[in-house]
Write an enzyme that holds these catalytic residues in place. Structure first.
Site, PDB file in Angstrom:
ATOM      1  N   SER A 293       0.842  -1.189   0.000  1.00 39.22           N
ATOM      2  CA  SER A 293       0.000   0.000   0.000  1.00 39.22           C
ATOM      3  C   SER A 293       0.884   1.247   0.000  1.00 39.22           C
ATOM      4  O   SER A 293       1.723   1.409  -0.879  1.00 39.22           O
ATOM      5  CB  SER A 293      -0.961  -0.054   1.192  1.00 39.22           C
ATOM      6  OG  SER A 293      -1.992   0.889   1.061  1.00 39.22           O
TER       7      SER A 293
ATOM      8  N   HIS B 160      -7.742  -5.859   0.589  1.00 38.00           N
ATOM      9  CA  HIS B 160      -6.520  -5.078   0.682  1.00 38.00           C
ATOM     10  C   HIS B 160      -5.459  -5.759   1.552  1.00 38.00           C
ATOM     11  O   HIS B 160      -4.269  -5.677   1.261  1.00 38.00           O
ATOM     12  CB  HIS B 160      -6.854  -3.700   1.257  1.00 38.00           C
ATOM     13  CG  HIS B 160      -5.734  -2.712   1.194  1.00 38.00           C
ATOM     14  ND1 HIS B 160      -5.231  -2.221   0.004  1.00 38.00           N
ATOM     15  CD2 HIS B 160      -5.004  -2.126   2.174  1.00 38.00           C
ATOM     16  CE1 HIS B 160      -4.252  -1.365   0.256  1.00 38.00           C
ATOM     17  NE2 HIS B 160      -4.090  -1.286   1.558  1.00 38.00           N
TER      18      HIS B 160
END
Length: 257
Positions: free
Chosen positions: A102, A233
């Protein structure tokens, strides 16, 4: 959200100990893997991967503003963070690679470019997870939200936070500080075009994420391979998917030794 003290971490003290944490030195490692955490994330999350990557010395990058550097001002601008990181850490004593998840993927990418600009040794591979490649055109201002709204936005994007964060006012303020600084770091990031890197890239994403996160090939003249794993995620928090991720990382790095 905070680092758990690890008596085996930082066993070997170096000038970079303020920035880096590692478990005890393995005697059979041929390559260093430096891991960059996601927004609000803990460096210690990656140290637990050491056993799944034989032949690799794993280093977790510790950023100011979060444990164990919680008393230091956090970075809120990418250029300042990357410039200080590459100036103070002697990457390249031997073969090394970067992994970032990320926001950490952006930091890893910009650190590699900063090393190139300085004429220093490049990582042998970039492993980038769950982050769309620059330029990033979507601009939000989550870091300016009031506390309750910021936590709600974090949970909307990435799932529920532990109940203790909501119930413990002191912990809540600590975590809000992490997220606010990291959100500002991401939201003020300004990509400056440069020539593509000559570094192989391996890209990971969960199958519930946007596929635009797989487009990192535009930033390298070397090979770029992509892998989609099951989940959202934080796909690697599923034990099975974490084992698969480490298998793929190990396979990618084995070609660099």
């Amino acid at each position: 959200m905070t680092d758990t003290p690890d008596p085996a971490s930082d066993a070997v003290k170096t000038p970079e100990s303020r920035w880096l944490s590692s478990r005890r030195q393995k005697t059979d490692t041929a390559l260093d893997l430096f891991c960059f955490a996601h927004a609000g994330g803990s460096a210690g999350e990656f140290l637990r991967w050491s056993g799944g990557l034989p032949g690799v010395r794993l280093w977790a990058v510790k950023l100011p503003g979060r444990a164990p550097r919680q008393d230091e001002p956090p970075y809120t601008r990418m250029t300042a963070l990357v410039d200080d990181l590459v100036a103070q850490v002697e990457f390249g004593r031997r073969d090394f690679a970067f992994f970032g998840h990320s926001l950490g993927a952006l930091v890893a990418f910009e650190a590699a470019r900063a090393l190139r600009r300085a004429g220093r040794r490049q990582p042998s591979r970039l492993l980038l997870s769950s982050m769309q490649p620059p330029p990033i055109t979507t601009r939000q201002a989550a870091h300016r939200l009031p506390g309750d709204e910021l936590l709600a936005e974090v949970e909307r994007r990435w799932g529920a936070l532990p109940r203790a964060i909501h119930d413990d006012p002191e912990l809540r303020e600590i975590v809000l500080g992490y997220f606010r600084a990291d959100a500002e770091l991401a939201e003020t990031y300004a990509y400056v075009p440069e020539d593509p890197l000559d570094v192989p890239v391996t890209v990971f994403a969960g199958d519930q994420e946007d596929r635009d996160q797989l487009g990192w090939h535009v930033h390298t003249r070397a090979e770029c391979d992509t892998h989609v794993l099951r989940g959202g995620h934080f796909y690697f928090r599923d034990p099975e998917q974490q084992r698969e991720l480490l298998r793929l990382i190990g396979r990618a790095l084995s070609a660099e030794k």
